[in-house]
Design a protein around this motif. Structure first.
Motif, PDB file in Angstrom:
ATOM      1  N   GLY A  29      29.927  42.004  39.096  1.00 30.85           N
ATOM      2  CA  GLY A  29      29.358  40.657  39.130  1.00 30.85           C
ATOM      3  C   GLY A  29      28.209  40.444  40.084  1.00 30.85           C
ATOM      4  N   GLY A  30      27.786  41.507  40.776  1.00 27.56           N
ATOM      5  CA  GLY A  30      26.678  41.364  41.714  1.00 27.56           C
ATOM      6  C   GLY A  30      25.378  41.022  41.024  1.00 27.56           C
ATOM      7  N   PRO A  31      24.482  40.290  41.687  1.00 31.87           N
ATOM      8  CA  PRO A  31      24.478  39.943  43.111  1.00 31.87           C
ATOM      9  C   PRO A  31      25.624  39.039  43.576  1.00 31.87           C
ATOM     10  CG  PRO A  31      22.318  39.511  42.111  1.00 31.87           C
ATOM     11  CD  PRO A  31      23.254  39.827  41.001  1.00 31.87           C
ATOM     12  N   ALA A  32      26.113  38.132  42.723  1.00 30.15           N
ATOM     13  CA  ALA A  32      27.150  37.212  43.202  1.00 30.15           C
ATOM     14  C   ALA A  32      28.002  36.741  42.029  1.00 30.15           C
ATOM     15  CB  ALA A  32      26.523  36.020  43.908  1.00 30.15           C
ATOM     16  N   ARG A  33      29.281  36.535  42.327  1.00 33.28           N
ATOM     17  CA  ARG A  33      30.189  36.044  41.295  1.00 33.28           C
ATOM     18  C   ARG A  33      31.007  34.897  41.856  1.00 33.28           C
ATOM     19  NH1 ARG A  33      34.657  40.383  39.890  1.00 33.28           N
ATOM     20  NH2 ARG A  33      35.262  38.793  38.380  1.00 33.28           N
ATOM     21  N   LEU A  34      31.539  34.097  40.950  1.00 30.58           N
ATOM     22  CA  LEU A  34      32.531  33.121  41.361  1.00 30.58           C
ATOM     23  C   LEU A  34      33.834  33.867  41.637  1.00 30.58           C
ATOM     24  CD1 LEU A  34      33.371  30.108  41.685  1.00 30.58           C
ATOM     25  CD2 LEU A  34      34.066  30.190  39.271  1.00 30.58           C
ATOM     26  N   LEU A  35      34.533  33.454  42.672  1.00 33.80           N
ATOM     27  CA  LEU A  35      35.850  34.000  42.989  1.00 33.80           C
ATOM     28  C   LEU A  35      36.805  32.824  43.105  1.00 33.80           C
ATOM     29  CD1 LEU A  35      37.656  36.436  43.857  1.00 33.80           C
ATOM     30  CD2 LEU A  35      36.934  35.959  46.218  1.00 33.80           C
ATOM     31  N   VAL A  36      37.727  32.731  42.147  1.00 29.10           N
ATOM     32  CA  VAL A  36      38.698  31.634  42.154  1.00 29.10           C
ATOM     33  C   VAL A  36      40.072  32.249  41.868  1.00 29.10           C
ATOM     34  CG1 VAL A  36      37.876  30.951  39.829  1.00 29.10           C
ATOM     35  CG2 VAL A  36      39.252  29.361  41.140  1.00 29.10           C
ATOM     36  N   PRO A  37      40.616  32.929  42.892  1.00 28.98           N
ATOM     37  CA  PRO A  37      41.729  33.858  42.686  1.00 28.98           C
ATOM     38  C   PRO A  37      43.061  33.227  42.314  1.00 28.98           C
ATOM     39  CG  PRO A  37      41.219  33.675  45.032  1.00 28.98           C
ATOM     40  CD  PRO A  37      40.144  32.932  44.298  1.00 28.98           C
TER      41      PRO A  37
END
Ligand SMILES: Nc1nc2c(c(=O)[nH]1)N[C@H]1C(S)=C(S)[C@@H](COP(=O)(O)O)O[C@H]1N2
Ligand SMILES: [Mo]
Length: 199
Positions: free
Chosen positions: A146-154
């Motif tokens: 998911g780089g450069p950036a991803r959502l993280l909603v664990p």
């Protein structure tokens, strides 16, 4: 005293966490992508939040890096039944990004570079539950993850953690994303095993 045997239970999770129903623990980090991996240079990367009245808030890469970062360690639960414990990330909390965003919307539709979308209630992005993550395990987030950036909603199944995140659209009504529109659950709580619509 009960006799505790580990015999037929196999290996216990290293971190002592519990597995949500129907999940097994994995130690590698599978790549799950519905299409090709988009490559976005930092200088071309932007993240926007658009409210229900069309107001657009924008952050470039340098602006994102200038915001306070957090280092959450979290468990991941994929709907294909693997769970991975104790993953280490670095990213900017959605609380920070949404602090100055005025909205009465209750839902979010997350958009990715490449066209992927996923929906969730806005409140699930707040209160320390979600990040725009740009490092994994001490390194720059790899493009395939998911780089450069991803959502993280664990706290939700991992399909909600949009890779190559590009923006969040705030909406008064829930609108299904990519997997949700073909039968996956609108909310996706792994502890309630909300895999498919109707679960
Ligand atoms: N943009 C985008 N985000 C995505 C996906 C995708 O195909 N495209 N797959 C989702 C699914 S189904 C899962 S399980 C996780 C997988 O993340 P990983 O490849 O880092 O394990 O990303 C989610 N985010
Ligand atoms: Mo997934």
């Amino acid at each position: 005293m009960p006799i505790i045997s580990r015999g037929f239970h196999g290996r216990r999770p290293t971190s002592g966490h519990n597995l949500p129903p129907g999940q097994y623990e994995t130690f590698d980090f599978p790549v799950m992508s519905a299409g090709p991996t988009p490559r976005i240079a930092h200088e071309d990367w932007e993240f926007t939040v658009t409210t229900e009245d069309g107001t657009r808030h924008r952050w470039g890469w340098t602006e994102l890096m200038g915001l306070p970062a957090e280092t959450p360690t979290v468990d991941l639960h994929c709907v294909t039944k693997w769970s991975k414990f104790g993953t280490r990330w670095r990213g900017v909390s959605l609380d920070t990004l949404l602090a100055d965003v005025e909205t009465a919307a209750e839902y979010a539709l997350v958009h990715s570079y490449g066209g992927y979308t996923t929906n969730l209630p806005l409140e699930d992005l707040l209160d320390g539950q979600a990040w725009i993550a740009h490092e994994y395990d001490g390194d720059e987030l790899a493009p395939e993850h998911g780089g450069p950036a991803r959502l993280l909603v664990p706290h939700l199944y991992l399909w909600k953690s949009a890779k190559w995140v590009r923006g969040i659209q705030l909406l008064p009504e829930d609108e299904p994303g990519f997997w949700e529109s073909v039968g996956y659950h609108d909310y996706g709580d792994p502890w309630r095993e909300q895999r498919y619509q109707g679960d």
